[in-house]
Design an enzyme around this catalytic site. Structure first.
Site, PDB file in Angstrom:
ATOM      1  N   ILE A  41     -18.833  16.087 -18.062  1.00  0.00           N
ATOM      2  CA  ILE A  41     -17.835  17.225 -18.258  1.00  0.00           C
ATOM      3  C   ILE A  41     -17.191  17.313 -16.709  1.00  0.00           C
ATOM      4  O   ILE A  41     -17.692  17.279 -15.677  1.00  0.00           O
ATOM      5  CB  ILE A  41     -18.677  18.335 -18.169  1.00  0.00           C
ATOM      6  CG1 ILE A  41     -19.525  18.440 -19.550  1.00  0.00           C
ATOM      7  CG2 ILE A  41     -17.802  19.804 -18.319  1.00  0.00           C
ATOM      8  CD1 ILE A  41     -18.893  18.259 -20.767  1.00  0.00           C
ATOM      9  N   HIS A  84     -23.406  34.569 -21.068  1.00  0.00           N
ATOM     10  CA  HIS A  84     -22.618  35.787 -21.083  1.00  0.00           C
ATOM     11  C   HIS A  84     -21.324  35.899 -20.158  1.00  0.00           C
ATOM     12  O   HIS A  84     -21.230  35.381 -19.260  1.00  0.00           O
ATOM     13  CB  HIS A  84     -23.615  37.164 -20.400  1.00  0.00           C
ATOM     14  CG  HIS A  84     -23.745  37.259 -18.960  1.00  0.00           C
ATOM     15  ND1 HIS A  84     -22.745  38.072 -18.246  1.00  0.00           N
ATOM     16  CD2 HIS A  84     -24.570  36.632 -18.046  1.00  0.00           C
ATOM     17  CE1 HIS A  84     -23.363  37.787 -16.990  1.00  0.00           C
ATOM     18  NE2 HIS A  84     -24.258  37.212 -16.861  1.00  0.00           N
ATOM     19  N   GLU A 138     -24.179  42.031 -21.264  1.00  0.00           N
ATOM     20  CA  GLU A 138     -25.109  41.542 -20.743  1.00  0.00           C
ATOM     21  C   GLU A 138     -25.792  42.239 -19.433  1.00  0.00           C
ATOM     22  O   GLU A 138     -26.935  42.517 -19.409  1.00  0.00           O
ATOM     23  CB  GLU A 138     -25.101  40.036 -20.377  1.00  0.00           C
ATOM     24  CG  GLU A 138     -26.359  39.189 -20.154  1.00  0.00           C
ATOM     25  CD  GLU A 138     -26.977  39.390 -18.425  1.00  0.00           C
ATOM     26  OE1 GLU A 138     -27.968  38.929 -18.209  1.00  0.00           O
ATOM     27  OE2 GLU A 138     -26.013  39.813 -17.662  1.00  0.00           O
ATOM     28  N   GLU A 139     -24.694  42.620 -18.646  1.00  0.00           N
ATOM     29  CA  GLU A 139     -25.095  43.506 -17.506  1.00  0.00           C
ATOM     30  C   GLU A 139     -25.742  44.686 -17.883  1.00  0.00           C
ATOM     31  O   GLU A 139     -26.094  45.439 -16.694  1.00  0.00           O
ATOM     32  CB  GLU A 139     -23.876  43.425 -16.546  1.00  0.00           C
ATOM     33  CG  GLU A 139     -23.442  42.029 -15.855  1.00  0.00           C
ATOM     34  CD  GLU A 139     -24.289  41.165 -15.028  1.00  0.00           C
ATOM     35  OE1 GLU A 139     -25.424  41.820 -14.884  1.00  0.00           O
ATOM     36  OE2 GLU A 139     -23.939  40.275 -14.757  1.00  0.00           O
ATOM     37  N   ASP A 182     -26.764  31.082 -17.123  1.00  0.00           N
ATOM     38  CA  ASP A 182     -26.475  32.427 -16.364  1.00  0.00           C
ATOM     39  C   ASP A 182     -26.519  31.999 -15.024  1.00  0.00           C
ATOM     40  O   ASP A 182     -27.587  31.941 -14.649  1.00  0.00           O
ATOM     41  CB  ASP A 182     -27.364  33.593 -16.875  1.00  0.00           C
ATOM     42  CG  ASP A 182     -26.864  34.876 -16.495  1.00  0.00           C
ATOM     43  OD1 ASP A 182     -25.971  34.929 -15.415  1.00  0.00           O
ATOM     44  OD2 ASP A 182     -27.581  35.769 -16.669  1.00  0.00           O
ATOM     45  N   HIS A 193     -23.584  40.241  -7.803  1.00  0.00           N
ATOM     46  CA  HIS A 193     -23.225  41.502  -8.248  1.00  0.00           C
ATOM     47  C   HIS A 193     -22.306  42.315  -7.083  1.00  0.00           C
ATOM     48  O   HIS A 193     -22.637  43.677  -6.945  1.00  0.00           O
ATOM     49  CB  HIS A 193     -24.568  42.465  -8.310  1.00  0.00           C
ATOM     50  CG  HIS A 193     -25.011  42.246  -9.981  1.00  0.00           C
ATOM     51  ND1 HIS A 193     -26.130  42.887 -10.456  1.00  0.00           N
ATOM     52  CD2 HIS A 193     -24.915  40.973 -10.733  1.00  0.00           C
ATOM     53  CE1 HIS A 193     -26.530  42.405 -11.645  1.00  0.00           C
ATOM     54  NE2 HIS A 193     -25.580  41.288 -11.902  1.00  0.00           N
ATOM     55  N   ASP A 250     -21.117  21.183 -11.218  1.00  0.00           N
ATOM     56  CA  ASP A 250     -20.549  19.848 -11.630  1.00  0.00           C
ATOM     57  C   ASP A 250     -22.061  19.369 -12.447  1.00  0.00           C
ATOM     58  O   ASP A 250     -22.008  18.677 -13.593  1.00  0.00           O
ATOM     59  CB  ASP A 250     -20.176  18.838 -10.737  1.00  0.00           C
ATOM     60  CG  ASP A 250     -19.625  17.514 -11.279  1.00  0.00           C
ATOM     61  OD1 ASP A 250     -19.382  17.557 -12.523  1.00  0.00           O
ATOM     62  OD2 ASP A 250     -19.711  16.526 -10.521  1.00  0.00           O
ATOM     63  N   ASP A 302     -22.817  19.136 -16.563  1.00  0.00           N
ATOM     64  CA  ASP A 302     -23.274  17.561 -17.078  1.00  0.00           C
ATOM     65  C   ASP A 302     -24.515  17.899 -17.818  1.00  0.00           C
ATOM     66  O   ASP A 302     -24.855  17.026 -18.791  1.00  0.00           O
ATOM     67  CB  ASP A 302     -23.108  16.499 -16.128  1.00  0.00           C
ATOM     68  CG  ASP A 302     -21.788  16.052 -15.516  1.00  0.00           C
ATOM     69  OD1 ASP A 302     -20.743  16.499 -16.305  1.00  0.00           O
ATOM     70  OD2 ASP A 302     -21.649  15.424 -14.395  1.00  0.00           O
TER      71      ASP A 302
END
Length: 448
Positions: free
Chosen positions: A53, A134, A180-181, A209, A296, A311, A315
């Protein structure tokens, strides 16, 4: 990642399952040859075909999410314009790539929320592999690590599916969750509104996440054993050690799937927990500081990303998507000898063994003898596991480790047993070397 759930919710459940297993009736021993493989094992050919990727592509998505936040009051939170613009950006990319996209709406806190679901055409619709992240941030900042990182990597993996024209055995579904938060509102809405039959079709849910933390760790969810092992295999292949993820238990979008009985797994690079000296020695970075000091906060910007972690985790996502969605592994060459009798492992006690009688072979065992073990245990770090050849020679499969804080040992080990005569009684030897945890050998097998 949301703060609204307890940090640790699975220990009691794991213990109760283990106790139930220990109290179950013993299964009669069976050492007859079998050629039936595990259908859960990822196909090696498919895993090898997983693409790299491009980090630049993932970071380009993060740049766009940062720009969206900057243009919309500095955040991409539920009910704010920045979140809807983020959803529109991701949807446009997927629509152009040939996905069938669905925008699911819900209401939370008096505001409309959005889940984006993207299905890749093809694959067995009765076997669905889902990958999700999310997309919302907190109101305090743009949320580029939390959780632009997981969203961008999931998006780029989906686009890689399109570029490759990948046609897996299973049906692929990708998702970006809203709110989600606020307590996994979007993903919970999705799971709760699935018909029971549709829920049963989901063979696994992969959650991402926070995977680009600036002072990163490499944490793997210890939920479904097959998904967990897939990620561990990827990281073992690039010689990066991992630890079991505990900081985010019950605090992200895998929770509603897990609560519905769907197998889950995922990756995490750390939030506001503090990196220890041992972790810094293992992974680099700075001990005594949080994995993400901007968790946050307003400083969770595009500058708050570790490129190496992003990275590697990107992948790893592709590795898992390709491997877990591929066709079932063909039966291995040779014969499988298996023992399915339960053998209790004494807590901090003497070693126990489980025998398998191998017959009908000629010459020596192969250099790639496969020993597959299924040991149910409430703390696998206590366990030492050896394979004993017919002449008593011992081959270490697993050593004890105080940092291996998960349950169960479900794995396949390759042993160079070419110096051993194949026929005879082979044994799996297991010893629990520390107190306070219990378990048993569920089954094990040798593949020649």
């Amino acid at each position: 990642m949301t703060l609204s759930f307890p940090r640790r919710t699975t220990v009691a459940a794991a213990a109760s399952f283990a106790l139930a297993a220990l109290l179950a009736p013993a299964v009669p021993a069976s050492a007859t040859p079998s050629t039936t493989p595990s259908s859960a094992t990822p196909s090696p050919a498919a895993v090898l075909a997983a693409p790299d990727i491009p980090l630049a592509n993932v970071k380009a998505h993060l740049t766009q999410l940062q720009s969206i936040a900057t243009a919309n009051g500095g955040n991409r939170a539920h009910g704010r314009a920045g979140y809807k613009a983020s959803i529109d950006y991701v949807k446009a990319k997927l629509d152009a790539a040939g996905f069938t996209t669905t925008l699911q709406t819900f209401t939370s806190g008096g505001a409309t929320g959005y889940n984006l679901i993207a299905d890749w055409p093809g694959g067995d619709a009765s076997q669905v592999l889902m990958t999700g992240a999310h997309l919302d941030s907190v109101t305090a900042g743009p949320g580029i690590n939390d959780n632009g990182s997981g969203s961008a990597a999931t998006l780029e993996t989906a686009l890689a599916v399109s570029r490759a024209g990948y046609q897996p055995s299973k049906h692929l579904r990708f998702a970006w969750w809203g709110a989600e938060e606020l307590g996994m509102v979007g993903s919970t809405y999705y799971v709760n509104h699935l018909a029971a039959a549709d829920r049963a079709k989901i063979t696994g849910y992969l959650n991402f996440d926070m995977i680009g933390s600036p002072n990163p760790g490499y944490f793997v969810y210890d939920d479904d054993p097959t998904i967990e092992q897939t990620f561990k295999d990827y990281y073992a292949g690039i010689s990066v050690p991992t630890e079991i993820e505990t900081e985010g238990d019950g605090r992200s979008d895998h929770a509603p799937f897990k609560n519905a009985g769907i197998p889950v797994g995922g990756l995490f690079s750390g939030a506001d927990y503090i990196k220890t000296a041992a972790q810094a020695q293992k992974w680099g970075g700075t001990s005594g500081l949080a994995f993400d000091r901007c968790y946050h906060a307003s400083c969770d910007t595009s500058a708050n990303i570790n490129d190496t972690a992003l990275d590697r985790n990107s992948d790893a996502i592709a590795y898992a998507v390709w491997g877990l969605s591929a066709a079932t592994t063909p039966p291995p060459s040779g014969t499988v000898f298996e023992n399915t009798a339960d053998v209790a492992v004494p807590d901090n006690g003497a070693a126990v063994t489980s025998p398998v009688s191998v017959t009908g072979r000629t010459g020596n065992a192969p250099a790639t003898l496969k020993a597959s073990v299924d040991i149910k245990h409430t703390y696998r770090g206590d366990l030492v596991v050896d394979l004993l050849a017919p002449d008593g020679s011992a081959y270490r499969l697993k050593s004890s480790s105080s940092s291996d804080s998960a349950d169960n040992v479900i794995a396949t080990y390759t042993v160079n047993a070419s110096s051993e005569v194949a026929n005879g009684t082979w044994k799996l030897r297991v010893q629990d070397v520390a107190a306070q945890d219990t378990g048993y050998i569920d089954s094990w097998k040798l593949t020649f």
